[in-house]
Write a protein that holds these residues in place. Structure first.
Motif, PDB file in Angstrom:
ATOM      1  N   LEU A  88      67.326  18.438 -90.766  1.00  0.00           N
ATOM      2  CA  LEU A  88      66.240  19.245 -91.334  1.00  0.00           C
ATOM      3  C   LEU A  88      65.435  18.355 -92.262  1.00  0.00           C
ATOM      4  O   LEU A  88      66.000  17.558 -93.021  1.00  0.00           O
ATOM      5  N   PHE A  89      64.104  18.443 -92.167  1.00  0.00           N
ATOM      6  CA  PHE A  89      63.270  17.716 -93.118  1.00  0.00           C
ATOM      7  C   PHE A  89      63.440  18.352 -94.495  1.00  0.00           C
ATOM      8  O   PHE A  89      63.682  19.550 -94.634  1.00  0.00           O
ATOM      9  N   ILE A  90      63.287  17.528 -95.524  1.00  0.00           N
ATOM     10  CA  ILE A  90      63.442  17.998 -96.905  1.00  0.00           C
ATOM     11  C   ILE A  90      62.067  18.025 -97.562  1.00  0.00           C
ATOM     12  O   ILE A  90      61.363  17.011 -97.596  1.00  0.00           O
ATOM     13  N   LEU A  91      61.680  19.192 -98.086  1.00  0.00           N
ATOM     14  CA  LEU A  91      60.422  19.351 -98.807  1.00  0.00           C
ATOM     15  C   LEU A  91      60.727  19.716-100.250  1.00  0.00           C
ATOM     16  O   LEU A  91      61.622  20.525-100.518  1.00  0.00           O
ATOM     17  N   TYR A  93      63.264  22.725-100.319  1.00  0.00           N
ATOM     18  CA  TYR A  93      63.235  23.515 -99.091  1.00  0.00           C
ATOM     19  C   TYR A  93      63.623  22.613 -97.920  1.00  0.00           C
ATOM     20  O   TYR A  93      63.524  21.379 -97.994  1.00  0.00           O
ATOM     21  N   TYR A  94      64.011  23.266 -96.828  1.00  0.00           N
ATOM     22  CA  TYR A  94      64.397  22.552 -95.616  1.00  0.00           C
ATOM     23  C   TYR A  94      63.636  23.154 -94.435  1.00  0.00           C
ATOM     24  O   TYR A  94      63.402  24.367 -94.386  1.00  0.00           O
ATOM     25  N   THR A  95      63.243  22.319 -93.499  1.00  0.00           N
ATOM     26  CA  THR A  95      62.439  22.810 -92.381  1.00  0.00           C
ATOM     27  C   THR A  95      62.629  21.951 -91.150  1.00  0.00           C
ATOM     28  O   THR A  95      63.018  20.778 -91.245  1.00  0.00           O
ATOM     29  N   ARG A  96      62.341  22.550 -89.984  1.00  0.00           N
ATOM     30  CA  ARG A  96      62.297  21.799 -88.725  1.00  0.00           C
ATOM     31  C   ARG A  96      60.848  21.573 -88.290  1.00  0.00           C
ATOM     32  O   ARG A  96      60.591  20.913 -87.291  1.00  0.00           O
ATOM     33  N   PHE A 147      63.545  27.006 -95.166  1.00  0.00           N
ATOM     34  CA  PHE A 147      64.874  27.531 -95.471  1.00  0.00           C
ATOM     35  C   PHE A 147      65.265  27.070 -96.868  1.00  0.00           C
ATOM     36  O   PHE A 147      64.857  25.989 -97.315  1.00  0.00           O
ATOM     37  N   VAL A 148      66.052  27.903 -97.550  1.00  0.00           N
ATOM     38  CA  VAL A 148      66.602  27.496 -98.847  1.00  0.00           C
ATOM     39  C   VAL A 148      68.123  27.605 -98.781  1.00  0.00           C
ATOM     40  O   VAL A 148      68.673  28.411 -98.033  1.00  0.00           O
ATOM     41  N   ASN A 149      68.764  26.774 -99.563  1.00  0.00           N
ATOM     42  CA  ASN A 149      70.222  26.779 -99.625  1.00  0.00           C
ATOM     43  C   ASN A 149      70.660  27.535-100.873  1.00  0.00           C
ATOM     44  O   ASN A 149      70.668  26.996-101.981  1.00  0.00           O
ATOM     45  N   ASP A 150      70.992  28.809-100.693  1.00  0.00           N
ATOM     46  CA  ASP A 150      71.447  29.638-101.815  1.00  0.00           C
ATOM     47  C   ASP A 150      72.960  29.660-101.932  1.00  0.00           C
ATOM     48  O   ASP A 150      73.510  30.438-102.710  1.00  0.00           O
ATOM     49  N   THR A 151      73.636  28.853-101.167  1.00  0.00           N
ATOM     50  CA  THR A 151      75.095  28.828-101.181  1.00  0.00           C
ATOM     51  C   THR A 151      75.583  27.649-102.012  1.00  0.00           C
ATOM     52  O   THR A 151      74.791  26.846-102.526  1.00  0.00           O
ATOM     53  N   ASP A 152      76.888  27.541-102.132  1.00  0.00           N
ATOM     54  CA  ASP A 152      77.467  26.431-102.886  1.00  0.00           C
ATOM     55  C   ASP A 152      77.790  25.231-101.993  1.00  0.00           C
ATOM     56  O   ASP A 152      78.391  24.258-102.452  1.00  0.00           O
ATOM     57  N   GLN A 153      77.384  25.295-100.702  1.00  0.00           N
ATOM     58  CA  GLN A 153      77.662  24.157 -99.831  1.00  0.00           C
ATOM     59  C   GLN A 153      76.679  23.025-100.113  1.00  0.00           C
ATOM     60  O   GLN A 153      75.481  23.248-100.333  1.00  0.00           O
ATOM     61  N   LEU A 154      77.178  21.812-100.130  1.00  0.00           N
ATOM     62  CA  LEU A 154      76.358  20.642-100.416  1.00  0.00           C
ATOM     63  C   LEU A 154      75.778  20.087 -99.130  1.00  0.00           C
ATOM     64  O   LEU A 154      76.484  19.957 -98.124  1.00  0.00           O
ATOM     65  N   PRO A 155      74.485  19.740 -99.135  1.00  0.00           N
ATOM     66  CA  PRO A 155      73.888  19.174 -97.925  1.00  0.00           C
ATOM     67  C   PRO A 155      74.357  17.749 -97.678  1.00  0.00           C
ATOM     68  O   PRO A 155      74.663  17.002 -98.614  1.00  0.00           O
ATOM     69  N   ILE A 156      74.394  17.378 -96.409  1.00  0.00           N
ATOM     70  CA  ILE A 156      74.612  15.983 -96.020  1.00  0.00           C
ATOM     71  C   ILE A 156      73.232  15.338 -95.942  1.00  0.00           C
ATOM     72  O   ILE A 156      72.358  15.821 -95.219  1.00  0.00           O
TER      73      ILE A 156
END
Length: 405
Positions: free
Chosen positions: A96-99, A106-109, A334-343
């Motif tokens: 996912l691209f990072i904005l 934010y994350y997007t394709r 997309f937003v990451n509202d969880t506690d999972q860490l992105p790679i």
């Protein structure tokens, strides 16, 4: 019978939500990078009634209808299509691209990118800045093109020649004009190389005269060849000092090739005219940026008007172990509202796919599948409405019987 009406109403409400989801998918059929969503259905709680009697311990179970358990995003790969814009990028595979917009990430394709008025690489739709990897590869940065618009000049220090200085040259001389010599100011100060056969004095010897644009001699030298026609060791290079007007002195080497080899300059007897010419020079003038693209690793490649190419930063990508947990925000974000860490990483490394420059990823909505779901949803809605109607008629009949008493 009231419970039948209620169950039918839950069906009407739930299938209506399913229709809304299908409508949204179909509406975004041509939205770049869009990921379709799927409605999740679940049955409601159950009532159990113990019938008892005659030693039987049987029970009657009745359900209370249906509800939606939300929606889930289907992150299936969309088709890649050429967009005609070199700044666009599509991901073939994971990533996912990072904005970044202020303190929000934010994350997007959807890789529809451009450079804004301040020189930053941003997403066209939202204006969020596209993140790139730092030089160390351990952090994220914004990318600004301002520092890359000009490619600085490089002075000429080496001129490689190739071709044949013919032993049988009828003129006993050969001239190479307009040899590029870039000075310390980035300006071209062309030189002329004049070769004169000196074999009557020294076998297989040619004298070299170097003239500037005004026709003045700036250097003299000599090249010699072995009996096999290849350059003679000690005479295969000629270095001289060149001092153009209003520029610093520079050392320029004329390279005729390696002794014992025949891939550069030779001294054969073939032909009555020499064919010696410039093979390459290492200097170049100042260049302006005229093209920006990406390679399959997401590396930003810069092309300049002076023919030079430079590499900048790599587009940063993110990935999550559980993608459905990401929340859609509109604008293909997309937003990451969880506690999972992105790679975090670059294309073609770790879990990430490759970058296709000048392309966009199409929506992954399958219109055939959506129309099939639409038919099923419509039939379900019709059936639920029939249940409500039938229950209503049965209650009306019951009321009519009571009225006749």
């Amino acid at each position: 019978m009231l419970d039948s009406v209620y169950a039918g109403l839950t069906g009407l409400s739930t299938f209506s939500k399913g229709l809304s989801n299908i409508s949204n998918n179909v509406a975004n059929l041509n939205t770049p990078g869009f990921k379709r969503t799927q409605t999740l259905f679940e049955d409601l709680f159950y009532n159990q009634q113990n019938l008892g009697g005659n030693g039987n311990n049987t029970s009657f179970t009745s359900g209370n209808g249906v509800d939606t358990a939300g929606t889930t995003v289907i992150f299936k790969q969309g088709e890649l299509r050429q967009s005609g814009n070199d700044q666009d990028a599509a991901i073939d595979g994971n990533g996912l691209f990072i904005l970044r917009d202020g303190d929000k990430t934010y994350y997007t394709r959807a890789g529809q990118f451009e450079f804004n008025s301040d020189g930053y690489l941003v997403a066209k739709a939202t204006g969020g800045r596209v993140a790139v990897m730092s030089n160390t590869g351990t952090s994220l940065e914004d990318f600004n093109i301002s520092d890359y618009r000009v490619n600085p000049p490089k002075i000429t220090t080496l001129v490689k020649l190739s071709g044949n200085l013919s032993v049988n040259d009828v003129d006993n001389s050969h001239t190479i004009s307009n040899v590029n010599a870039i000075d310390s100011n980035g300006q071209n100060q062309p030189l002329t190389l004049i070769f004169t056969n000196n074999s009557t004095v020294t076998p297989r010897s040619w004298l070299i005269e170097v003239k500037n644009q005004a026709g003045n001699v700036v250097a003299n030298g000599e090249v010699r060849f072995q009996g096999d026609g290849s350059p003679l060791a000690g005479y295969e290079k000629f270095t001289f000092t060149y001092a153009p007007a209003d520029a610093s002195e520079q050392q320029i080497t004329i390279d005729f090739g390696q002794p014992g080899t025949f891939s550069a300059t030779t001294n054969f007897s073939s032909g009555t005219e020499s064919t010696l010419s410039v093979q390459s020079t290492d200097g170049y003038a100042v260049g302006s940026l005229n093209k920006i693209s990406y390679n399959d690793e997401g590396l930003i490649v810069l092309n300049y008007s002076n023919g030079q190419t430079a590499n900048a930063k790599k587009l940063a990508l993110a990935w999550f172990n559980f993608l459905p947990a990401l929340n859609q925000q509109g604008g293909n974000l997309f937003v990451n509202d969880t506690d999972q860490l992105p790679i975090i990483g670059a294309a073609k490394s770790s879990v990430f796919g490759r970058i296709s420059g000048g392309s966009i990823e199409s929506s992954n909505v399958d219109l055939t599948q959506q129309f099939s779901d639409l038919i099923v949803t419509q039939r379900g809605y019709q059936a639920s409405s029939q249940v409500v109607s039938a229950a209503n008629e049965m209650m009306q009949q019951l009321l009519d019987l009571k009225g006749r008493r």
